[in-house]
Motif scaffolding. Structure first.
Motif: not given
Length: 376
Positions: A229-239
């Protein structure tokens, strides 16, 4: 009380997956007695989750008196678990034959990396080696990159500790019917192979490639991955499912025409780049505002400390504080026989006197054991 209330289990103390197995059983209400080596100490034992809820006795199994005391303890137990190399407990005089001779109903759980027999049974090894041998490690990693060890969760804890706990409960149930104990050979190679069952099946059907990072669940697919993400963190997707995938396209503002053919693998690398560019335009919190709780199959990638304060985890009491330490609560949950942590980890050997007295030793006899260095 826990579903295993009333079950007494002797654990020959070790490291990693053995104590983890004992922790799981103790969390479920079993009385787990950890048999420590004489003289072993540790700073802040209350910060060792795997020791929680267990009583502790220190015995020297290299002395005849220490072995005798252990066997007297075994007479009162329903099960024993150990994680030494094959043959070690036999040499000490506390192997399966020795223990079953004094308690024919005993379930004797043994956990090793390679198993009790086979050409590698006596070789040293660690989780990374065991999961290498079963094809599990080969599957972890991105395309064109080397395999990445998934910590030691797959071999030690999943294929080892949890599999032994499952095996012991199965054998305890059987012993109630037959009146007979038995020996469990829990190998981390066997366990990690079982954990790969779904992917064995997918490969046989031609839907899972042996190449890393090109499959639906191993970062090959643009709809099943982690993104910065923009702040250097992460998200996960499982669509994965079409209806969830459609929500992802809509909420993320992805070009519907480009993303129309979800399962066209030839397009996955290009689509992954587009998703990555899109996700990096907002912070992790901003994406949480848009996607969390939806059917997109989304979650922020949290570190260990962040996870403890996430609202969902707080609502479920997924983490509890025991002995001044936040740690995972027992799992799974039960509607009637609720599992709980009885007490924090104790100093090594704290219950030696009490346990020896329970199995018939007098204070004078315990003193003699100490003189002979058979116990702490």
């Amino acid at each position: 009380m826990g579903p295993l209330h009333g079950v007494r289990i002797v654990e020959l103390a070790g490291i990693g997956p053995g104590p983890f197995c004992g922790m799981m059983l103790a969390d479920m209400g079993a009385e787990v007695i950890s048999v420590e080596r004489v003289g072993v100490t540790a700073d802040q034992p209350e910060l060792d989750c795997s020791r929680r809820g267990k009583r502790s006795v220190a015995l020297n199994l290299k002395t005849p008196e220490g072995v005798k005391a252990l066997l007297k303890l075994v007479e009162t137990a329903d099960a024993l678990l150990e994680g030494f190399r094959p043959g070690v407990t036999e040499k000490l005089g506390v192997g399966p034959d020795d223990c079953l001779a004094v308690n024919p109903r005993l379930v004797y759980g043994r956990m090793t990396g390679w198993g009790q027999y086979g050409s590698m049974a006596q070789a040293a090894g660690h989780d990374i080696n065991y999961i290498s041998l079963t094809g599990a490690l080969h599957a972890f990693g991105r395309k064109g990159e080397k395999p990445v060890p998934p910590l030691n969760m797959v071999g030690d804890f999943g294929g080892g500790g949890m599999m032994l706990a499952f095996g012991m409960v199965c054998a305890l149930l059987e012993a109630q019917k037959s009146g007979k104990g038995q020996v469990i050979d829990a190998a981390m190679t066997d366990g990690s192979a079982v954990l790969m069952s779904m992917f064995n099946s997918a490969h046989e059907r031609g839907t899972h490639s042996l190449e890393r990072g090109v499959n639906r669940l191993d970062s090959g697919a643009h709809f099943y991955d982690t993104y910065e993400t923009a702040d250097g963190k992460y998200i996960s997707l499982g669509s994965i499912e079409p209806q969830f995938y459609a929500q992802l396209i809509e909420v993320a503002g992805l070009p519907a025409d480009k993303f129309a053919d979800q399962m066209d693998k030839s397009k996955w690398p290009e689509l992954s780049e587009i998703v990555a560019d899109t996700i990096k335009q907002k912070t992790r919190d901003e994406w949480c505002e848009l996607m969390e709780g939806s059917d997109i199959c989304f979650a922020p990638v949290l570190d260990l400390i962040e996870a403890q304060s996430h609202p969902h985890n707080l609502e479920r009491n997924t983490y509890v504080e025991i002995g001044g330490m936040k740690q995972p609560a027992p799992a799974p949950r039960f509607s009637r026989t609720e599992a709980h942590i009885r007490f924090a980890a104790k100093p090594y050997g704290e219950d030696t006197d009490a346990l020896l007295q329970e199995i018939g030793y007098s204070a004078e006899e315990i003193g003699q054991l100490r003189v002979g260095k058979a116990c702490n």
